[in-house]
Scaffold this active site. Structure first.
Site, mmCIF file in Angstrom:
data_model
loop_
_atom_site.group_PDB
_atom_site.id
_atom_site.type_symbol
_atom_site.label_atom_id
_atom_site.label_comp_id
_atom_site.label_asym_id
_atom_site.label_seq_id
_atom_site.Cartn_x
_atom_site.Cartn_y
_atom_site.Cartn_z
ATOM 1 N N ASN A 90 0.853 -1.400 -0.007
ATOM 2 C CA ASN A 90 0.034 0.070 -0.066
ATOM 3 C C ASN A 90 0.907 1.281 -0.090
ATOM 4 O OD1 ASN A 90 -2.434 1.727 0.945
ATOM 5 N ND2 ASN A 90 -0.961 2.143 2.463
ATOM 6 N N TYR A 160 3.486 9.031 -11.807
ATOM 7 C CA TYR A 160 2.720 8.303 -10.761
ATOM 8 C C TYR A 160 1.591 7.274 -11.791
ATOM 9 C CZ TYR A 160 -0.958 7.663 -7.022
ATOM 10 O OH TYR A 160 -1.999 7.181 -6.200
HETATM 11 N N1 LIG Z 1 -6.120 8.530 -0.941
HETATM 12 C C1 LIG Z 1 -6.558 8.359 -2.499
HETATM 13 O O1 LIG Z 1 -7.336 9.096 -2.857
HETATM 14 C C2 LIG Z 1 -5.707 7.252 -3.109
HETATM 15 C C3 LIG Z 1 -6.064 7.227 -4.634
HETATM 16 C C4 LIG Z 1 -5.709 6.202 -5.304
HETATM 17 C C5 LIG Z 1 -4.601 5.650 -4.884
HETATM 18 N N2 LIG Z 1 -4.020 5.686 -3.591
HETATM 19 C C6 LIG Z 1 -2.857 4.813 -3.138
HETATM 20 O O2 LIG Z 1 -3.211 4.145 -1.869
HETATM 21 C C7 LIG Z 1 -1.984 4.142 -1.072
HETATM 22 C C8 LIG Z 1 -2.270 4.924 0.189
HETATM 23 O O3 LIG Z 1 -2.769 6.194 -0.022
HETATM 24 P P1 LIG Z 1 -3.011 7.257 1.384
HETATM 25 O O4 LIG Z 1 -4.035 8.254 0.764
HETATM 26 O O5 LIG Z 1 -3.487 6.396 2.292
HETATM 27 O O6 LIG Z 1 -1.697 7.756 1.326
HETATM 28 P P2 LIG Z 1 -1.144 8.605 2.783
HETATM 29 O O7 LIG Z 1 -0.105 9.518 2.095
HETATM 30 O O8 LIG Z 1 -2.203 9.295 3.314
HETATM 31 O O9 LIG Z 1 -0.395 7.390 3.590
HETATM 32 C C9 LIG Z 1 0.713 6.878 2.992
HETATM 33 C C10 LIG Z 1 1.340 6.055 4.224
HETATM 34 O O10 LIG Z 1 2.499 5.410 3.739
HETATM 35 C C11 LIG Z 1 3.874 5.695 4.061
HETATM 36 N N3 LIG Z 1 4.716 5.632 3.261
HETATM 37 C C12 LIG Z 1 4.796 6.509 2.195
HETATM 38 N N4 LIG Z 1 6.002 6.218 1.346
HETATM 39 C C13 LIG Z 1 6.417 5.082 2.045
HETATM 40 C C14 LIG Z 1 7.547 4.552 1.884
HETATM 41 N N5 LIG Z 1 8.393 4.707 0.737
HETATM 42 N N6 LIG Z 1 8.035 3.561 2.537
HETATM 43 C C15 LIG Z 1 7.557 3.167 3.740
HETATM 44 N N7 LIG Z 1 6.135 3.842 3.875
HETATM 45 C C16 LIG Z 1 5.747 5.079 3.178
HETATM 46 C C17 LIG Z 1 3.426 7.111 4.719
HETATM 47 O O11 LIG Z 1 4.333 7.400 5.927
HETATM 48 C C18 LIG Z 1 1.902 7.050 5.149
HETATM 49 O O12 LIG Z 1 1.702 6.338 6.514
HETATM 50 C C19 LIG Z 1 -0.859 4.893 -1.940
HETATM 51 O O13 LIG Z 1 -0.151 3.775 -2.778
HETATM 52 C C20 LIG Z 1 -1.747 5.706 -2.989
HETATM 53 O O14 LIG Z 1 -0.925 5.828 -4.084
HETATM 54 C C21 LIG Z 1 -4.599 6.635 -2.770
#
Ligand SMILES: NC(=O)c1ccc[n+]([C@@H]2O[C@H](COP(=O)([O-])OP(=O)(O)OC[C@H]3O[C@@H](n4cnc5c(N)ncnc54)[C@H](O)[C@@H]3O)[C@@H](O)[C@H]2O)c1
Length: 249
Positions: A90, A160
């Site tokens: 994730n 991305y």
């Molecule tokens: N929120 C959205 O609308 C959305 C939409 C499509 C896809 N996503 C994907 O879902 C996933 C989670 O999204 P979110 O919104 O919860 O993100 P967020 O930024 O709120 O949280 C991400 C978490 O991952 C951790 N993290 C980031 N990079 C890291 C790394 N290199 N190594 C270890 N930990 C790391 C951060 O510290 C954070 O706790 C991501 O892959 C994102 O691309 C999110």
């Protein structure tokens, strides 16, 4: 008996938002959880909350780009829990994490490396770190969190969108290779999901469902996939209909 009792799950980026919800949801269903996040405070907080639910948790404080650290934590997890049954890749994000969103024509090579390494190399690192153990156990579920950006693009995020599409390709090819070991590999592609409780303002088309998504929407899909053994190599778009064609409104 709870659905994932006796199972061990590793969730990356489990310190907050989507990843945290996935980690807590598995714990609520009886799984032990390896909480991977590079933010120590958040990783330890999630692990603490999980321990409070009566299952075991291990905080793995590292960056998914750090292959050595990821392998070391996976080994430690396997030593402690006997195996890792489920991996949820994730951790990820766009150049927004660096405050470097830009048109592709202006994107700096360091930013491209950061986005590709975080989203696709990180997913590959974590997957390779657990795969040999899954093959030995003849059991595994790998679930990659991609994005609708992979299937419909997203302004200022060419890197991305490309990295997220690579996760879908990886999901399909790897599913072919590991099916014979009873390992399923799937992908979940979220639409606009609330972050820190707030709907994302730059993604305001709310889709046919008329509401923005929540981390719960994603966690429920992930737990469903982790409970199936006849679904593999698929990408599940969870976006409330946002990527459908023009609607009636
Ligand atoms: N929120 C959205 O609308 C959305 C939409 C499509 C896809 N996503 C994907 O879902 C996933 C989670 O999204 P979110 O919104 O919860 O993100 P967020 O930024 O709120 O949280 C991400 C978490 O991952 C951790 N993290 C980031 N990079 C890291 C790394 N290199 N190594 C270890 N930990 C790391 C951060 O510290 C954070 O706790 C991501 O892959 C994102 O691309 C999110």
């Amino acid at each position: 008996m709870k659905k994932f009792e006796g199972r061990t799950v590793m969730v990356t980026g489990a310190g907050k938002n989507i990843g945290k919800e996935i980690a807590l949801s598995f714990a609520a269903e009886g799984a032990n959880v390896i909480v991977c996040d590079y933010n120590r405070e958040n990783a330890e907080q999630t692990a603490l909350e999980i321990e409070g639910m009566g299952v075991s948790a291990m905080a793995a404080v590292c960056d998914v780009r750090d292959r050595k650290a990821i392998f070391a934590y996976a080994e430690e997890g396997i030593r402690r829990f006997g195996k890792i049954d489920i991996l949820v890749n994730n951790a990820g994000g766009s150049a927004d994490l660096l405050k470097k969103l830009s048109r592709f024509v202006d994107a700096e090579p360091e930013t491209l490396d950061f986005v590709l390494d975080t989203n696709i190399k990180g997913t590959m690192n974590c997957t390779q770190a657990v795969l040999k153990s899954m093959i030995k156990e003849k059991y595994g579920k790998i679930i990659n969190i991609s994005s609708i950006a992979a299937v419909c693009g997203l302004y200022d995020r060419v890197d991305y969108a490309a990295a997220k599409a690579a996760q879908i390709g990886m999901t399909k090819a790897l599913a072919m290779e590991v099916g014979e070991y009873n390992i399923c590999v799937n992908c979940v592609s979220p639409g606009a999901i609330a972050r820190n409780g707030k709907i994302l303002n730059h993604m305001t088309f709310l889709g046919e469902s008329g509401r923005g998504g929540t981390p719960r929407d994603i966690a429920e899909t992930v737990l469903f996939l982790a409970s199936q053994d006849f679904i593999t190599g698929q990408n599940f778009i969870v976006d409330g209909g946002r990527t459908l064609g023009p609607g009636h409104r």
